[in-house]
Design an enzyme around this catalytic site. Structure first.
Site: not given
Length: 489
Positions: A240-242, A245, A262, A296
């Protein structure tokens, strides 16, 4: 066996080998192409999530001691069942995600089956270490020490999956985790969780014991938080998104939980003057077509050497203009909808931002007909500067920004000037230069004259694009701990 329910009926949670009614009721899953309800997904309570984690913990001991060949057999049977049900699974995936029928069949359901089949292959879990001669050990006596390295399961793994591929992404987590002897709690993305419940049904029918696989879903943030914070969880695997994360990593850090992350990407595509422009256009063009840019690994940041810049922009614009945007059920559709109205609004806001920043919108960015569905036509920006947000931030849609460069050193500097580092790409007729440039890029992967992937090669990111590596044997490494056993020779 549970099934996708019509309006008024709802999907149940899968906890400890039982199909359980959700405490929070149900919410509609929307087809992005029609804006109609596909089915009704369960809203778990935090207590039910913790119960799923406890069930996984209870099942872990027996499953981890199950011979690897028997675990592999379960995965193999699951692969066969998924293949047998390709038709209905493809239709559900298409309806939940808005992917074209071909993409849903091959890249979602097909890849999921292939991943279960891949991890049905038993891999060596131990290897000998070369003997070491010690002059004097703790007992004051010289000798030869033998050693063996073993891969042991981590324990209970929470798998939090992405909305862009509700089959391949969960399969890439669940299959290697189970192969290594872990048990799992899967928390699918709230936009398209129904496919993940079908995967759980296949694993149940394949003989996975109760508690080995659990699936809990919900729109509330508390659902994911409970799945991460549970004391029964040893590892979190997240795609998913940073931003999300980072929050998960903070929770994992408090209890030293293992992580596989990831995260976001803003892939740079370096196109040199001697490149095959047709190949570069086709590769970069996958940003427009593959999951409508909701991936991504997309080459969304194009760095073109000045000698080829104008030609590349012109051909990319023509390529984007030829792509049919529309109903993903139609065989000639190439670009389907975005996942939701909210995400479409986000992508559109970036298109407007690019204009305001001074970039030239060469083509696209508008809502095409039909009126229903969350569509945005492929957008191409030229005359971009490195500090523009459209050239730096992950948009996660069919939007490409093109920047010029003069020489190799500048290209590498521009590519590395990013907080992301997942996958970059190099197009050049000089293969030696392409490899030289690739080695200088701060990215977990580099494609040379291709956007294709080798599914045994390690996958993961540098910088804020993630932590750890998976795919192939590297996923078995990710879902295991290494134990050393030493003895006197």
């Amino acid at each position: 066996m549970s099934r996708v329910a019509p309006a008024g009926e709802g999907q149940r949670l899968f906890v400890g080998g039982r199909w359980v009614e959700p405490d929070g009721g149900h919410y509609p899953v929307t087809d992005p192409a029609t804006e109609e309800a596909v089915g009704w997904a369960p809203e778990a309570s935090p207590e039910q999530v913790r119960a799923a984690c406890a069930a996984a913990r209870e099942a872990f001991g027996a499953w981890s001691r199950t011979p690897p060949e028997e675990r592999a057999a379960v995965l193999g049977r699951a692969a066969d069942l998924i293949r047998e049900r390709t038709g209905p699974y493809t239709e559900l995936a298409r309806a939940e995600t808005g992917a074209t029928t071909g993409t849903a069949r091959a890249m979602q359901v097909g890849v999921a089956a292939a991943r279960f089949r891949r991890y049905a292959r038993v891999e060596p879990a131990e290897w000998a270490i070369a003997p070491q001669i010690n002059e004097a050990g703790p007992m004051g006596r010289a000798g030869v020490m033998g050693a063996l390295a073993l891969r042991q399961p981590v324990g209970v793994v929470t798998c939090i999956t992405s909305y862009n591929n509700p089959w391949a992404n969960p399969a890439g987590k669940v299959a290697p985790a189970l192969a290594m002897g872990n048990t799992v709690v899967v928390k699918p993305a709230p936009q398209d969780p129904l496919s993940v419940y079908r995967m759980a049904e296949a694993l149940e029918a394949a003989g996975a014991p109760p508690g080995v696989v659990n699936v809990v879903s919900g729109r509330a943030a508390a659902v994911g938080e409970a799945a991460v914070a549970s004391d029964d969880v040893d590892m979190v695997s997240f795609t998913g998104s940073t931003a999300v994360g980072r929050r998960i990593a903070e929770v994992c850090g408090r209890d030293m939980k293992r992580q596989l992350m990831e995260l976001g990407g803003k892939g740079a595509a370096l196109v040199f003057d001697d490149a095959d422009v047709g190949s570069a256009v086709a590769g970069i063009g996958t940003t427009f077509s593959f999951y409508s840019g909701q991936i991504c690994t997309a080459p969304t940041r194009v760095l073109a050497q000045r000698g080829v810049y104008g030609r590349l922009v012109e051909q990319l614009a023509a390529y984007a203009g030829r792509l049919k945007v529309g109903d993903p059920r139609e065989p000639d559709t190439v670009v389907g909808p975005l996942i939701s109205a909210e995400h479409r609004a986000r992508v559109e806001s970036y298109v407007e931002l690019g204009r305001k920043e001074g970039a030239s919108l060469v083509t696209g960015g508008e809502r095409p007909s039909p009126a229903r569905g969350f569509y945005v036509s492929p957008a191409l920006f030229a005359d971009c500067a490195p500090d523009m947000r459209v050239a730096r931030e992950e948009i996660f849609g069919p939007v490409v920004a093109v920047l010029p460069f003069d020489d190799e050193d500048e290209a590498v500097a521009l590519a590395n000037d990013s907080e992301y580092g997942l996958i970059d790409y190099v197009w050049s007729g000089d293969v030696a230069r392409a490899f030289r440039v690739a080695r200088q890029l701060r990215a977990g992967g580099v494609g040379i004259n291709t956007v294709g992937r080798n599914m045994e090669a390690p996958f993961g990111g540098f910088k804020k694009s993630g932590v750890g590596r998976d795919v192939g044997v590297y996923a078995l490494h990710a879902y295991s701990e290494v134990q050393a056993i030493v003895w006197p020779g």
